[in-house]
Design an enzyme around this catalytic site. Sequence first.
Site, PDB file in Angstrom:
ATOM      1  CG  PHE A  19      -1.759  -1.210   1.514  1.00 55.61           C
ATOM      2  CD1 PHE A  19      -2.816  -1.559   0.506  1.00 55.61           C
ATOM      3  CD2 PHE A  19      -1.237  -2.363   2.320  1.00 55.61           C
ATOM      4  CE1 PHE A  19      -3.347  -2.677   0.707  1.00 55.61           C
ATOM      5  CE2 PHE A  19      -2.100  -3.359   2.504  1.00 55.61           C
ATOM      6  CZ  PHE A  19      -3.088  -3.709   1.514  1.00 55.61           C
ATOM      7  CB  SER A  51       6.962   1.279   2.847  1.00 53.66           C
ATOM      8  OG  SER A  51       6.540   0.505   3.655  1.00 53.66           O
ATOM      9  CG  ASP A  70       3.420  -5.859  10.321  1.00 54.34           C
ATOM     10  OD1 ASP A  70       2.691  -6.718  10.772  1.00 54.34           O
ATOM     11  OD2 ASP A  70       3.365  -5.296   9.414  1.00 54.34           O
ATOM     12  CG  HIS A 143      -4.186   2.811   9.174  1.00 60.57           C
ATOM     13  ND1 HIS A 143      -3.001   2.818   9.719  1.00 60.57           N
ATOM     14  CD2 HIS A 143      -4.220   3.182   8.049  1.00 60.57           C
ATOM     15  CE1 HIS A 143      -2.091   2.913   8.591  1.00 60.57           C
ATOM     16  NE2 HIS A 143      -2.579   3.212   7.693  1.00 60.57           N
TER      17      HIS A 143
HETATM   18  N1  SAH Z   1       3.920  -0.249   4.846  1.00 62.91           N
HETATM   19  C1  SAH Z   1       3.211  -1.204   4.326  1.00 62.91           C
HETATM   20  C2  SAH Z   1       1.889  -1.283   4.609  1.00 62.91           C
HETATM   21  C3  SAH Z   1       1.633  -1.605   6.092  1.00 62.91           C
HETATM   22  S1  SAH Z   1      -0.062  -2.068   6.125  1.00 62.91           S
HETATM   23  C4  SAH Z   1       3.627  -1.170   2.619  1.00 62.91           C
HETATM   24  O1  SAH Z   1       4.246  -0.397   2.319  1.00 62.91           O
HETATM   25  O2  SAH Z   1       2.526  -1.778   2.148  1.00 62.91           O
HETATM   26  C5  SAH Z   1      -0.127  -2.040   8.141  1.00 62.91           C
HETATM   27  C6  SAH Z   1       0.739  -3.295   8.740  1.00 62.91           C
HETATM   28  O3  SAH Z   1       0.590  -3.020  10.091  1.00 62.91           O
HETATM   29  C7  SAH Z   1       0.224  -4.618   8.765  1.00 62.91           C
HETATM   30  O4  SAH Z   1       1.129  -5.503   7.870  1.00 62.91           O
HETATM   31  C8  SAH Z   1      -0.297  -5.003  10.017  1.00 62.91           C
HETATM   32  O5  SAH Z   1      -0.061  -6.693  10.296  1.00 62.91           O
HETATM   33  C9  SAH Z   1       0.573  -4.248  10.793  1.00 62.91           C
HETATM   34  N2  SAH Z   1       0.109  -4.040  12.246  1.00 62.91           N
HETATM   35  C10 SAH Z   1      -1.339  -3.347  12.668  1.00 62.91           C
HETATM   36  N3  SAH Z   1      -1.269  -3.319  13.852  1.00 62.91           N
HETATM   37  C11 SAH Z   1      -0.191  -3.623  14.287  1.00 62.91           C
HETATM   38  C12 SAH Z   1       0.566  -3.773  15.756  1.00 62.91           C
HETATM   39  N4  SAH Z   1      -0.375  -3.154  16.615  1.00 62.91           N
HETATM   40  N5  SAH Z   1       1.912  -4.093  15.919  1.00 62.91           N
HETATM   41  C13 SAH Z   1       2.564  -4.375  14.718  1.00 62.91           C
HETATM   42  N6  SAH Z   1       2.021  -4.746  13.562  1.00 62.91           N
HETATM   43  C14 SAH Z   1       0.973  -3.875  13.250  1.00 62.91           C
HETATM   44 MG    MG Z   2      -0.252   3.114   4.588  1.00 62.23          MG
END
Ligand code: SAH
Ligand code: MG
Length: 218
Positions: A19, A51, A70, A143
């Site tokens: 994303f 990313s 993550d 989020h």
């Molecule tokens: N940066 C990524 C997108 C991240 S999506 C890109 O470039 O595509 C959000 C990520 O946050 C997911 O993989 C999810 O597993 C992680 N996430 C959500 N809540 C979290 C938490 N409390 N601790 C660790 N990881 C978390």
């Molecule tokens: Mg994002």
Amino acid sequence: MNPEMPADLLAHALAAKGFMPEDEGAFLHRIAHERLSHGPALEIGTYCGKSAIYLGAAAREIGGSVLTIDHHRGSEENQAGWEHHDASLVDDELGLMDTLPVFRRTVARAGLEDQVTAVVGRSTSVATWWRTPVSLLFIDGGHAEVHAQNDYSGFAHWVMAGGALVIHDVLERPEDGGQAPFHVWQRAVGSGCFESRETVGSMRALTRTRGDAGEPVG
Ligand code: SAH
Ligand code: MG
């Protein structure tokens, strides 16, 4: 100075699952390029490593490390039945999301295993022992309001003086989507410790203008 993403790594980033639109990724790469000589960059929210390639590209060019946190179980919106679910990312034995294998392949193929280090765990668990000043903090994890706020509370104070705080998916208007990242941005500006610097798409960069790593940010 406006360093371009190296062509080979841009191709890997574009091909990776995730994303991160190209303009925002290029912006992230540029900030990492500026900051990495001061210390490691920390990402919260690895997913499949898209990313991390933009960040890791800067590390390949100028040296330095990218750390990325993550639990690899996906956010709410990645779960079955939700908008951003990808059934190919489910560990069938556990019936849970597992993005770690895809992340590992993505980073290995990009040749960035020396630059990018994964920290696998819940961000609040990692925050309990984290002690490392960071030159750049990129918040792109859960989020939901509670997760986004926890990520700021757990890590924003580790940004060094002059360091960058970058927040993804900042949407000012509720009709455009979830407000939690925007609230975190408002909190950072309101703390008096960060100054808003630049915005590309939904990505907002701030600079730490008061205090230093380890000192509270409010
Ligand atoms: N940066 C990524 C997108 C991240 S999506 C890109 O470039 O595509 C959000 C990520 O946050 C997911 O993989 C999810 O597993 C992680 N996430 C959500 N809540 C979290 C938490 N409390 N601790 C660790 N990881 C978390
Ligand atoms: Mg994002």
